[in-house]
Design a protein around this motif. Structure first.
Motif, PDB file in Angstrom:
ATOM      1  N   UNK A 154      12.596  37.419  28.567  1.00  0.00           N
ATOM      2  CA  UNK A 154      11.417  38.130  29.057  1.00  0.00           C
ATOM      3  C   UNK A 154      10.511  38.510  27.893  1.00  0.00           C
ATOM      4  N   UNK A 155      11.094  39.089  26.842  1.00  0.00           N
ATOM      5  CA  UNK A 155      10.307  39.448  25.660  1.00  0.00           C
ATOM      6  C   UNK A 155       9.659  38.215  25.054  1.00  0.00           C
ATOM      7  N   UNK A 156      10.400  37.117  24.963  1.00  0.00           N
ATOM      8  CA  UNK A 156       9.844  35.881  24.421  1.00  0.00           C
ATOM      9  C   UNK A 156       8.640  35.406  25.216  1.00  0.00           C
ATOM     10  N   UNK A 157       8.730  35.492  26.542  1.00  0.00           N
ATOM     11  CA  UNK A 157       7.611  35.079  27.381  1.00  0.00           C
ATOM     12  C   UNK A 157       6.400  36.000  27.197  1.00  0.00           C
ATOM     13  N   UNK A 158       6.625  37.302  27.057  1.00  0.00           N
ATOM     14  CA  UNK A 158       5.518  38.233  26.846  1.00  0.00           C
ATOM     15  C   UNK A 158       4.811  37.954  25.523  1.00  0.00           C
ATOM     16  N   UNK A 159       5.585  37.659  24.478  1.00  0.00           N
ATOM     17  CA  UNK A 159       4.992  37.326  23.179  1.00  0.00           C
ATOM     18  C   UNK A 159       4.212  36.017  23.258  1.00  0.00           C
ATOM     19  N   UNK A 160       4.756  35.021  23.950  1.00  0.00           N
ATOM     20  CA  UNK A 160       4.057  33.743  24.106  1.00  0.00           C
ATOM     21  C   UNK A 160       2.722  33.931  24.810  1.00  0.00           C
ATOM     22  N   UNK A 161       2.718  34.747  25.852  1.00  0.00           N
ATOM     23  CA  UNK A 161       1.485  34.972  26.587  1.00  0.00           C
ATOM     24  C   UNK A 161       0.453  35.713  25.752  1.00  0.00           C
ATOM     25  N   UNK A 162       0.921  36.652  24.937  1.00  0.00           N
ATOM     26  CA  UNK A 162      -0.002  37.355  24.048  1.00  0.00           C
ATOM     27  C   UNK A 162      -0.613  36.394  23.036  1.00  0.00           C
ATOM     28  N   UNK A 163       0.221  35.529  22.454  1.00  0.00           N
ATOM     29  CA  UNK A 163      -0.297  34.556  21.490  1.00  0.00           C
ATOM     30  C   UNK A 163      -1.295  33.602  22.135  1.00  0.00           C
ATOM     31  N   UNK A 164      -1.036  33.229  23.379  1.00  0.00           N
ATOM     32  CA  UNK A 164      -1.967  32.353  24.094  1.00  0.00           C
ATOM     33  C   UNK A 164      -3.313  33.047  24.310  1.00  0.00           C
ATOM     34  N   UNK A 165      -3.262  34.341  24.666  1.00  0.00           N
ATOM     35  CA  UNK A 165      -4.502  35.105  24.822  1.00  0.00           C
ATOM     36  C   UNK A 165      -5.280  35.155  23.502  1.00  0.00           C
ATOM     37  N   UNK A 166      -4.541  35.339  22.406  1.00  0.00           N
ATOM     38  CA  UNK A 166      -5.202  35.405  21.102  1.00  0.00           C
ATOM     39  C   UNK A 166      -5.868  34.081  20.764  1.00  0.00           C
ATOM     40  N   UNK A 167      -5.180  32.977  21.069  1.00  0.00           N
ATOM     41  CA  UNK A 167      -5.769  31.657  20.816  1.00  0.00           C
ATOM     42  C   UNK A 167      -7.033  31.458  21.640  1.00  0.00           C
ATOM     43  N   UNK A 168      -7.006  31.935  22.891  1.00  0.00           N
ATOM     44  CA  UNK A 168      -8.196  31.836  23.730  1.00  0.00           C
ATOM     45  C   UNK A 168      -9.352  32.636  23.134  1.00  0.00           C
ATOM     46  N   UNK A 169      -9.038  33.821  22.588  1.00  0.00           N
ATOM     47  CA  UNK A 169     -10.081  34.635  21.978  1.00  0.00           C
ATOM     48  C   UNK A 169     -10.627  33.975  20.720  1.00  0.00           C
ATOM     49  N   UNK A 170      -9.729  33.354  19.935  1.00  0.00           N
ATOM     50  CA  UNK A 170     -10.170  32.649  18.725  1.00  0.00           C
ATOM     51  C   UNK A 170     -11.129  31.528  19.098  1.00  0.00           C
ATOM     52  N   UNK A 171     -10.802  30.763  20.146  1.00  0.00           N
ATOM     53  CA  UNK A 171     -11.680  29.677  20.585  1.00  0.00           C
ATOM     54  C   UNK A 171     -13.039  30.225  21.016  1.00  0.00           C
ATOM     55  N   UNK A 172     -13.007  31.348  21.735  1.00  0.00           N
ATOM     56  CA  UNK A 172     -14.256  31.957  22.191  1.00  0.00           C
ATOM     57  C   UNK A 172     -15.092  32.430  21.012  1.00  0.00           C
ATOM     58  N   UNK A 173     -14.428  33.029  20.016  1.00  0.00           N
ATOM     59  CA  UNK A 173     -15.150  33.526  18.849  1.00  0.00           C
ATOM     60  C   UNK A 173     -15.688  32.381  18.003  1.00  0.00           C
ATOM     61  N   UNK A 174     -14.933  31.289  17.936  1.00  0.00           N
ATOM     62  CA  UNK A 174     -15.417  30.121  17.201  1.00  0.00           C
ATOM     63  C   UNK A 174     -16.679  29.565  17.853  1.00  0.00           C
ATOM     64  N   UNK A 175     -16.669  29.518  19.194  1.00  0.00           N
ATOM     65  CA  UNK A 175     -17.861  29.062  19.907  1.00  0.00           C
ATOM     66  C   UNK A 175     -19.038  29.991  19.627  1.00  0.00           C
ATOM     67  N   UNK A 176     -18.752  31.290  19.541  1.00  0.00           N
ATOM     68  CA  UNK A 176     -19.809  32.264  19.269  1.00  0.00           C
ATOM     69  C   UNK A 176     -20.408  32.022  17.880  1.00  0.00           C
ATOM     70  N   UNK A 177     -19.542  31.772  16.901  1.00  0.00           N
ATOM     71  CA  UNK A 177     -20.025  31.531  15.539  1.00  0.00           C
ATOM     72  C   UNK A 177     -20.887  30.281  15.495  1.00  0.00           C
ATOM     73  N   UNK A 178     -20.440  29.205  16.144  1.00  0.00           N
ATOM     74  CA  UNK A 178     -21.232  27.975  16.170  1.00  0.00           C
ATOM     75  C   UNK A 178     -22.559  28.190  16.888  1.00  0.00           C
ATOM     76  N   UNK A 179     -22.543  29.056  17.916  1.00  0.00           N
ATOM     77  CA  UNK A 179     -23.782  29.367  18.622  1.00  0.00           C
ATOM     78  C   UNK A 179     -24.766  30.065  17.696  1.00  0.00           C
ATOM     79  N   UNK A 180     -24.252  31.002  16.890  1.00  0.00           N
ATOM     80  CA  UNK A 180     -25.107  31.699  15.933  1.00  0.00           C
ATOM     81  C   UNK A 180     -25.681  30.730  14.910  1.00  0.00           C
TER      82      UNK A 180
END
Length: 396
Positions: A154-180
Motif C-alpha cells: 500500500x505504501x509503495x503504491x502511494x509513493x508511486x502515485x505521488x511520483x506520477x503526480x510530480x512527473x505530471x507537474x514537471x511536464x506541465x511546468x516544462x510546457x509553461x517554460x516553453x510557452x514563455x
C-alpha cells in the motif's frame, strides 16, 4: 472508551501524510484490490486502508463498510499506529479500551480488529491496513505476515502515485517554460530587432523625434524581455526548491522603496507615478528577498496594465496579528470571472495596454511565495478604478 493518545511525532506524522497527497482522493482500483486481498487472506468481512488525519480516520479503500470516515477518537487504527507490529484486538467487548466504543456497541458491531501500520519511507505511520470481523477471533502467524506485506505494498503504491503526480507537474511546468520562451520572450525580442534594424538602416534620414520613438521602442521591448526573464528565473527556482524562507520581523517601507527603484525604468517609460505611503516604522514577519520579489512582481504587473501617466499607490492596513500591504493602480482592472482565480497557475494573463498577452507566471509565483510567508493574496472585488491587490503577512 479510551481514545488513543497522539503519536510521539504527531506533527511530523501529519506532515508526512500530507506529503503523499492522498487524503480525499478518488477510489483506486489497485488499492481496492489489495484491500480485498487482505480481507480474503484473513477471512474477514471488512478490510480498510485507514489514514489517520488530525481529527478523523479517512478510508482510502474499504471492503464491507459503507462509511468513508469516522472521528479519530473512535478509531482502533489510532491505537494501531502507536505499535511497531500488527495491532490485534481479539474481542473488543472484553477490552477495556473498546468495550463501550460506539463502533462496538453499534454498527458496524466490531468484535475483532487487526491493523498493520502503514509506515512511510521516513519511518512515520500514516494509518493502517486493517481487517475487521463481527465475531471474536485471532490471526495466525501467516495471516499477520501477509497483512504486513500488503501494508508495505500500500505504501509503495502511494509513493508511486505521488511520483506520477510530480512527473505530471514537471511536464506541465516544462510546457509553461516553453510557452514563455516561445511567446513572452520571442515577441519582445522581435520588437527589439525590428526597432534596432530601422535605427541602423535609416538613422541618417530619421528626424530626432522619430529616432527618439524608435529608441523608446527598443527600451520598452528590452525592459519587457528583462522582466520576463526575471520572472522565469524566480519561478523556476521556486519550483526546484531553491527559494528558502528566513522570515524575521522587518521594516517593510525601505524594502518597498528598493523595489520601486528597481522598476524605475518601467515607471519612467510610461510616465507612471508610484507613491509609497507606508510609514517607516511598519514591520512584518517576512523574508526580505521573498518579500521584495512579491512586491516587484505585483508592481511590474501594475505597470504593465496602467495607462500612460497613471498612478500606483501603496498603503498598509494593520489588523489583529497581521498586516495587509495594498497596491492599487488605475489600469484595466481584473475581469469579474477571474477575481477568484487570478493567482492560479492555470490563468493566462489578459492583454496589457500595449496589446501583449503574457503567461501569468508572475502572479502564480506571487501566490506561491506569499504562501511560504504564511500569508494570503487576493484582489479587492469592490475596487473599480483599476486593480487593488491585497497581500496579508503575519506581524509577529
Amino acid at each position: 472508551m479510551q481514545s488513543a493518545p497522539p503519536h510521539d511525532k504527531e506533527a511530523q506524522r501529519l506532515k508526512e501524510l500530507l506529503r503523499l497527497e492522498v487524503l480525499d482522493t478518488e477510489d483506486d482500483l489497485i488499492l481496492d484490490e489489495l484491500t480485498e486481498l487482505a480481507s480474503h487472506i484473513c477471512g474477514t468481512p471488512i478490510s480498510l486502508i485507514s489514514l489517520i488525519d488530525f481529527d478523523r480516520q479517512w478510508f482510502k479503500s474499504r471492503v464491507g463498510l459503507a462509511a468513508h470516515e469516522t472521528p479519530r477518537e473512535l478509531a482502533f487504527c489510532a491505537h494501531a499506529i502507536l505499535q511497531d507490529d500488527v495491532f490485534e484486538v481479539p474481542n473488543a467487548l472484553e477490552d477495556k479500551r473498546f468495550f463501550d466504543n460506539p463502533l462496538v456497541t453499534d454498527d458496524p458491531d466490531i468484535r475483532f480488529y487487526a491493523g498493520a501500520p502503514l509506515v512511510t519511507r521516513n519511518g512515520l505511520p500514516i494509518g493502517t491496513l486493517c481487517v475487521i470481523d463481527k465475531q471474536p477471533r485471532h490471526l495466525n502467524t501467516g495471516q499477520k505476515r501477509a497483512l504486513e506485506i500488503l501494508a508495505h505494498q500500500v505504501i509503495g503504491q502511494l509513493e508511486l502515485r505521488l511520483n506520477y503526480k510530480k512527473l505530471q507537474r514537471v511536464d506541465k511546468e516544462r510546457e509553461k517554460i516553453f510557452s514563455v520562451i516561445g511567446h513572452d520572450l520571442r515577441s519582445p525580442f522581435t520588437s527589439v530587432l525590428g526597432f534596432a534594424k530601422r535605427l541602423s538602416q535609416k538613422s541618417h534620414e530619421l528626424s530626432p523625434e522619430k529616432t527618439q520613438d524608435l529608441a523608446n521602442g527598443v527600451w520598452s521591448s528590452a525592459l519587457q524581455v528583462y522582466q520576463v526573464l526575471e520572472e522565469l528565473m524566480q519561478w523556476t527556482q521556486q519550483r526546484i526548491g531553491r527559494t528558502h524562507s528566513d522570515p524575521k520581523v522587518r521594516l517593510i517601507s525601505p524594502m518597498i522603496d528598493e523595489s520601486i527603484r528597481f522598476l524605475n525604468d518601467g515607471f519612467l517609460l510610461k510616465k507612471i507615478t508610484c507613491v509609497n505611503q507606508i510609514q517607516s516604522d511598519v514591520s512584518l514577519l517576512v523574508d526580505s528577498a521573498i518579500f521584495k520579489t512579491i512586491i516587484r512582481n505585483i508592481l511590474a504587473n501594475a505597470i504593465k496594465y496602467s495607462p500612460i501617466q497613471g498612478k500606483i499607490e501603496i498603503t498598509f492596513e494593520a489588523q489583529e496579528n497581521v498586516g495587509v500591504v495594498i497596491i492599487e493602480d488605475q489600469g484595466q482592472g481584473v475581469p469579474t470571472h477571474l477575481l477568484g482565480q487570478l493567482f492560479n497557475d492555470s490563468v493566462t494573463s489578459t492583454p496589457d495596454t500595449s496589446g501583449e498577452i503574457g503567461t501569468g507566471i508572475g502572479l502564480s509565483l506571487c501566490a506561491e511565495l506569499v504562501a511560504t510567508q504564511n500569508g494570503k493574496i487576493w484582489v479587492d472585488p469592490d475596487y473599480t478604478q483599476g486593480a487593488r491587490i491585497k497581500i496579508q503577512f503575519p506581524m509577529q
